[in-house]
Scaffold this active site. Sequence first.
Site, PDB file in Angstrom:
ATOM      1  N   SER A 285      -9.094  -6.431  26.744  1.00  0.00           N
ATOM      2  CA  SER A 285      -8.016  -5.449  26.730  1.00  0.00           C
ATOM      3  C   SER A 285      -6.830  -5.960  27.540  1.00  0.00           C
ATOM      4  CB  SER A 285      -8.512  -4.125  27.318  1.00  0.00           C
ATOM      5  OG  SER A 285      -7.394  -3.355  27.700  1.00  0.00           O
TER       6      SER A 285
ATOM      7  N   HIS B 173      -7.795  -6.714  22.271  1.00  0.00           N
ATOM      8  CA  HIS B 173      -7.722  -5.250  22.266  1.00  0.00           C
ATOM      9  C   HIS B 173      -6.369  -4.802  22.837  1.00  0.00           C
ATOM     10  CE1 HIS B 173      -9.750  -1.279  22.296  1.00  0.00           C
ATOM     11  NE2 HIS B 173      -9.077  -1.049  23.411  1.00  0.00           N
TER      12      HIS B 173
ATOM     13  N   ASP C  11      -4.061  -1.620  23.819  1.00  0.00           N
ATOM     14  CA  ASP C  11      -4.107  -0.195  24.141  1.00  0.00           C
ATOM     15  C   ASP C  11      -2.723   0.418  24.051  1.00  0.00           C
ATOM     16  OD1 ASP C  11      -6.882   0.366  24.881  1.00  0.00           O
ATOM     17  OD2 ASP C  11      -6.549  -1.177  26.402  1.00  0.00           O
TER      18      ASP C  11
ATOM     19  N   MET D 298      -0.529   3.809  24.315  1.00  0.00           N
ATOM     20  CA  MET D 298      -0.591   5.154  24.910  1.00  0.00           C
ATOM     21  C   MET D 298       0.781   5.806  24.845  1.00  0.00           C
ATOM     22  SD  MET D 298      -2.671   4.269  28.352  1.00  0.00           S
ATOM     23  CE  MET D 298      -4.123   3.205  28.326  1.00  0.00           C
TER      24      MET D 298
ATOM     25  N   HIS E  87      -5.867  -0.014  19.571  1.00  0.00           N
ATOM     26  CA  HIS E  87      -6.464   1.261  19.968  1.00  0.00           C
ATOM     27  C   HIS E  87      -5.345   2.259  20.223  1.00  0.00           C
ATOM     28  CE1 HIS E  87      -9.020   3.424  23.310  1.00  0.00           C
ATOM     29  NE2 HIS E  87      -8.782   4.198  22.279  1.00  0.00           N
TER      30      HIS E  87
ATOM     31  N   MET F 236      -3.995   5.515  21.338  1.00  0.00           N
ATOM     32  CA  MET F 236      -4.255   6.731  22.122  1.00  0.00           C
ATOM     33  C   MET F 236      -2.990   7.562  22.068  1.00  0.00           C
ATOM     34  SD  MET F 236      -6.302   4.902  25.240  1.00  0.00           S
ATOM     35  CE  MET F 236      -5.683   3.282  24.794  1.00  0.00           C
TER      36      MET F 236
ATOM     37  N   MET G 247     -15.583   5.480  23.586  1.00  0.00           N
ATOM     38  CA  MET G 247     -14.951   5.333  24.900  1.00  0.00           C
ATOM     39  C   MET G 247     -15.990   5.601  25.981  1.00  0.00           C
ATOM     40  SD  MET G 247     -11.817   4.441  24.610  1.00  0.00           S
ATOM     41  CE  MET G 247     -11.489   4.534  26.365  1.00  0.00           C
TER      42      MET G 247
ATOM     43  N   GLY H  17      -6.968   6.195  29.120  1.00  0.00           N
ATOM     44  CA  GLY H  17      -5.704   6.320  29.849  1.00  0.00           C
ATOM     45  C   GLY H  17      -5.476   5.218  30.870  1.00  0.00           C
ATOM     46  N   PHE H  18      -6.563   4.737  31.460  1.00  0.00           N
ATOM     47  CA  PHE H  18      -6.386   3.753  32.537  1.00  0.00           C
ATOM     48  C   PHE H  18      -7.485   2.702  32.505  1.00  0.00           C
ATOM     49  CE2 PHE H  18      -4.523   7.751  33.754  1.00  0.00           C
ATOM     50  CZ  PHE H  18      -3.265   7.375  34.217  1.00  0.00           C
ATOM     51  N   GLY H  19      -7.101   1.470  32.848  1.00  0.00           N
ATOM     52  CA  GLY H  19      -8.096   0.423  33.052  1.00  0.00           C
ATOM     53  C   GLY H  19      -8.710   0.567  34.435  1.00  0.00           C
ATOM     54  N   GLY H  20      -9.771  -0.182  34.666  1.00  0.00           N
ATOM     55  CA  GLY H  20     -10.342  -0.270  36.006  1.00  0.00           C
ATOM     56  C   GLY H  20     -11.216   0.895  36.442  1.00  0.00           C
TER      57      GLY H  20
ATOM     58  N   ASP I  92     -15.686   0.709  24.963  1.00  0.00           N
ATOM     59  CA  ASP I  92     -14.441   0.434  25.684  1.00  0.00           C
ATOM     60  C   ASP I  92     -14.391   1.247  26.976  1.00  0.00           C
ATOM     61  OD1 ASP I  92     -11.831  -0.008  26.497  1.00  0.00           O
ATOM     62  OD2 ASP I  92     -10.908   1.053  24.803  1.00  0.00           O
ATOM     63  N   GLY I  93     -14.376   0.538  28.094  1.00  0.00           N
ATOM     64  CA  GLY I  93     -14.149   1.190  29.371  1.00  0.00           C
ATOM     65  C   GLY I  93     -15.224   0.886  30.402  1.00  0.00           C
ATOM     66  N   GLY I  94     -14.819   0.216  31.463  1.00  0.00           N
ATOM     67  CA  GLY I  94     -15.737  -0.007  32.584  1.00  0.00           C
ATOM     68  C   GLY I  94     -16.819  -1.036  32.323  1.00  0.00           C
TER      69      GLY I  94
ATOM     70  N   GLY J 266     -11.304  -5.111  30.160  1.00  0.00           N
ATOM     71  CA  GLY J 266      -9.936  -5.329  30.611  1.00  0.00           C
ATOM     72  C   GLY J 266      -9.917  -5.950  31.992  1.00  0.00           C
ATOM     73  N   SER J 267     -10.164  -5.115  33.007  1.00  0.00           N
ATOM     74  CA  SER J 267     -10.083  -5.617  34.378  1.00  0.00           C
ATOM     75  C   SER J 267     -11.109  -6.719  34.633  1.00  0.00           C
ATOM     76  CB  SER J 267     -10.236  -4.471  35.380  1.00  0.00           C
ATOM     77  OG  SER J 267     -11.307  -3.637  35.028  1.00  0.00           O
TER      78      SER J 267
HETATM   79  C1  DX5 Z   1      -8.537   2.750  28.615  1.00  0.00           C
HETATM   80  C2  DX5 Z   1      -8.412   1.644  27.617  1.00  0.00           C
HETATM   81  C3  DX5 Z   1      -9.298   0.500  27.849  1.00  0.00           C
HETATM   82  C4  DX5 Z   1      -9.102  -0.177  29.181  1.00  0.00           C
HETATM   83  C5  DX5 Z   1     -10.343  -0.952  29.533  1.00  0.00           C
HETATM   84  O1  DX5 Z   1      -7.881   3.865  28.132  1.00  0.00           O
HETATM   85  O2  DX5 Z   1      -8.686   2.114  26.305  1.00  0.00           O
HETATM   86  O3  DX5 Z   1      -9.200  -0.452  26.792  1.00  0.00           O
HETATM   87  O4  DX5 Z   1      -8.009  -1.043  29.219  1.00  0.00           O
HETATM   88  O5  DX5 Z   1     -10.186  -1.488  30.809  1.00  0.00           O
HETATM   89  P1  DX5 Z   1     -11.431  -1.703  31.766  1.00  0.00           P
HETATM   90  O6  DX5 Z   1     -12.320  -2.720  31.090  1.00  0.00           O
HETATM   91  O7  DX5 Z   1     -10.815  -2.183  33.013  1.00  0.00           O
HETATM   92  O8  DX5 Z   1     -12.128  -0.376  31.911  1.00  0.00           O
HETATM   93 ZN    ZN Z   2      -8.875   0.626  24.666  1.00  0.00          ZN
END
Ligand code: DX5
Ligand code: ZN
Length: 218
Positions: free
Chosen positions: A9, A34, A36, A38, A67, A69, A138, A143-146, A176-178, A198-199
């Site tokens: 991501s 990927h 994102d 938003m 993706h 959102m 999800m 909404g947010f990475g990390g 997707d996520g964490g 992502g992170s």
């Molecule tokens: C969150 C995004 C994810 C996010 C994943 O809304 O859809 O794609 O960037 O980031 P990590 O892997 O850091 O959770």
């Molecule tokens: Zn995503």
Amino acid sequence: MSAYKLSPSLLSCDFTKLGEEVKLLEKQNVPYIHIDVMDGLFVPNISIGIPVVECLRKITDLVLDTHLMIVEPERYIEQFAAAGSDIINFHIEACKDPLSAIDKIHSLGKKAGITIKPKTPVKDIEPYLSAVDLVLVMSVEPGFGGQGLIPETLEKVRQLADIKKNNSLLFELEIDGGVKLDNLERVKAAGAEVIVAGSAIFKGDTSANIAAFNDMLK
Ligand code: DX5
Ligand code: ZN
């Protein structure tokens, strides 16, 4: 060929180095990117959009996994298709007529993905599972990475993997996520096939992080 596909991501990447980071992904045979998108309405954040997809399309043949959102995603399907998205994922919670959105994506020669938030049950997307190319679960609130992976969401990945198997469906199952190296085994065991991170990819040494993921996804 690995049974798994890594989809880094870009949300967590250093945007001043976007082109270089994409070349690193290519070098290490990462199949998907990927992206994102938003809108500040469907999720409380604003990220990147159509011009970035256009730029990425000019520099890479990797699969652009988009993706969305955004509210009423059907409004922007044509523009993302024209910009060069290969997969267009939209949220079931944001779309009034998912079947016509899926048809529209397919009529533009693109793959259609349907996405559910952590609290949305699998039954809400069951009617569309035979029509889509990809299902995105999800594992954090979008909404947010990390953020940290919500463990209960793995149960939905399991359910979807079972439905896919029992009905010989063709969709790819994405999470997707964490996702991090330390929960990747659990994510794989649940049945996820496309792994967004992502992170865990872009914080620190990107090359070393990709190599570590590739190693575990062999
Ligand atoms: C969150 C995004 C994810 C996010 C994943 O809304 O859809 O794609 O960037 O980031 P990590 O892997 O850091 O959770
Ligand atoms: Zn995503």
